[in-house]
Design an enzyme around this catalytic site. Structure first.
Site, PDB file in Angstrom:
ATOM      1  CG  HIS A   1      -2.308   0.593   0.847  1.00  0.00           C
ATOM      2  ND1 HIS A   1      -3.438   0.387   1.609  1.00  0.00           N
ATOM      3  CD2 HIS A   1      -2.704   1.397  -0.178  1.00  0.00           C
ATOM      4  CE1 HIS A   1      -4.462   1.030   1.074  1.00  0.00           C
ATOM      5  NE2 HIS A   1      -4.043   1.654  -0.012  1.00  0.00           N
TER       6      HIS A   1
ATOM      7  CG  ASP B   1      -6.235  -0.543   4.643  1.00  0.00           C
ATOM      8  OD1 ASP B   1      -6.054  -1.542   5.351  1.00  0.00           O
ATOM      9  OD2 ASP B   1      -5.312   0.031   4.047  1.00  0.00           O
TER      10      ASP B   1
ATOM     11  CG  HIS C   1      -4.014  -2.028   8.770  1.00  0.00           C
ATOM     12  ND1 HIS C   1      -4.182  -2.995   7.789  1.00  0.00           N
ATOM     13  CD2 HIS C   1      -3.616  -2.678   9.875  1.00  0.00           C
ATOM     14  CE1 HIS C   1      -3.884  -4.193   8.303  1.00  0.00           C
ATOM     15  NE2 HIS C   1      -3.544  -4.030   9.566  1.00  0.00           N
TER      16      HIS C   1
ATOM     17  CG  ASP D   1      -2.444   1.983   5.542  1.00  0.00           C
ATOM     18  OD1 ASP D   1      -1.977   1.235   6.423  1.00  0.00           O
ATOM     19  OD2 ASP D   1      -2.931   1.548   4.484  1.00  0.00           O
TER      20      ASP D   1
ATOM     21  CG  HIS E   1       2.822  -1.663   4.315  1.00  0.00           C
ATOM     22  ND1 HIS E   1       2.259  -2.913   4.147  1.00  0.00           N
ATOM     23  CD2 HIS E   1       3.230  -1.622   5.615  1.00  0.00           C
ATOM     24  CE1 HIS E   1       2.314  -3.588   5.276  1.00  0.00           C
ATOM     25  NE2 HIS E   1       2.895  -2.832   6.175  1.00  0.00           N
TER      26      HIS E   1
ATOM     27  CG  ASP F   1      -4.757  -3.284   2.244  1.00  0.00           C
ATOM     28  OD1 ASP F   1      -4.826  -4.521   2.114  1.00  0.00           O
ATOM     29  OD2 ASP F   1      -3.816  -2.720   2.830  1.00  0.00           O
TER      30      ASP F   1
ATOM     31  CG  ASP G   1      -5.254  -5.294   5.067  1.00  0.00           C
ATOM     32  OD1 ASP G   1      -6.129  -4.411   5.106  1.00  0.00           O
ATOM     33  OD2 ASP G   1      -4.052  -5.030   5.285  1.00  0.00           O
TER      34      ASP G   1
ATOM     35  CD  GLU H   1      -0.189  -4.387   1.448  1.00  0.00           C
ATOM     36  OE1 GLU H   1       0.347  -5.510   1.498  1.00  0.00           O
ATOM     37  OE2 GLU H   1       0.375  -3.328   1.817  1.00  0.00           O
TER      38      GLU H   1
END
Length: 302
Positions: free
Chosen positions: A100, A123, A125, A127, A140, A229, A231, A274
């Site tokens: 990312h 996402d 997260h 980030d 990332h 992302d 994830d 990702e």
């Protein structure tokens, strides 16, 4: 449905973190049939190939607390230039990652053409770490912070300007793993976050409707970029990611989100990142990415 000229840009980057394999993500997504899926919808596709990525030793610089700063900077500069080029030509940039950290370059290339770019960050997260708050030094985990002007100047100044996006023009969907420094920054900057708590309470349709209204109210934004992302989705559906977090968005909810974004007609560029084939099971995660790209670009059951 409007037919698009879609430019696919691969970014085989795995230097924004320390787990190898995500550099094969663009190839895995292509192998899963992304070009054929988009063309079947009537869009025109040009595969622009891959951004060239340099070599790095994976070490963290003791002065900056950043891993592989130079190679990430060089790659995101090159990506920013390519994204700007295809967008200027009137094409829809579709960037395939790669980790990312590449979003630093994608946002640099897109935002240069807009006064008020909006960003949907799908996402697990946030980030939004910097070298001061990051527990790992992995870039990332820093692209959003860098894109609104926080962090090392080599990351914030890609394409020669900063910031790329205003914090109030960012919407995060699916967050469930947020570091303490990121939590403070979210509150301080007033960033709109729909965590899994909000998703569970409101439902995906209400979250997307609210996010669209927020980004478009009073002409807040003049374009919207989707940064997805894999994830963000629960790892039972996307096992091939480097930082899986249980309790995520379901496969069907993600399709609904993409369908609603397509119907709203607000997404002007996108990236899917990702995908790590080494950690995957029979390319399942890349297959999910391709299916979601299909929904984002107008694929319907009937």
């Amino acid at each position: 449905m409007n037919k698009l000229n879609v430019s696919i840009i691969g970014v085989p980057m795995d230097h924004g973190q320390n787990r190898r394999g995500v550099d094969m993500g663009p190839s895995a997504i292509r192998y899963a049939g992304v070009v054929e899926r988009i063309e079947a919808l009537g869009h025109t596709v040009t595969d622009e190939g891959d951004i060239q990525i340099g070599h790095a030793d994976g070490s963290i610089d003791t002065e900056t607390n950043l891993r592989n700063l130079k190679v990430v900077t060089d790659a995101t500069e090159a990506l920013g230039a390519k994204v700007f080029e295809v967008a200027e030509a009137g094409n829809f940039p579709l960037v395939l990652g790669g980790d990312h950290s590449i979003a630093i370059g994608t946002l640099a290339g897109i935002s240069e053409r807009h006064e008020n770019l909006g960003v949907i960050w799908y996402d697990a997260h946030a980030d939004m770490n910097t070298s001061d708050t990051s527990p790992s030094g992995n870039i990332h985990g820093m692209p959003l912070a860098a894109s609104f002007g926080l962090g090392h100047e080599q990351l914030t100044n890609i394409r020669g300007y900063s910031p790329k996006v205003k914090p109030e023009n960012i919407v995060i969907i699916g967050a469930r793993s947020v570091d303490p420094g990121e939590r403070e920054l979210i509150k301080e900057r007033g960033i709109r976050v729909y965590s899994m708590h909000e998703l569970d309470k409101m439902g995906m349709d209400a979250v997307i409707d609210d996010a669209i209204h927020y980004l478009k109210e009073e002409r807040r934004t003049d374009a919207v970029h989707l940064s997805l992302d894999l994830d963000g989705i629960d790892p039972m559906y996307t096992p091939g990611v480097g930082t899986p977090v249980p309790g995520g968005i379901t496969y069907r909810e993600s399709h609904l989100a993409m369908e609603l974004l397509h119907d709203a007609g607000i997404i002007t560029s996108a990236e899917f990142v990702e995908v790590n084939p080494i950690l995957d099971e029979k390319n399942r995660t890349a297959d999910v990415a391709v299916a979601l790209i299909g929904s984002l670009l107008g694929e319907k059951l009937l």
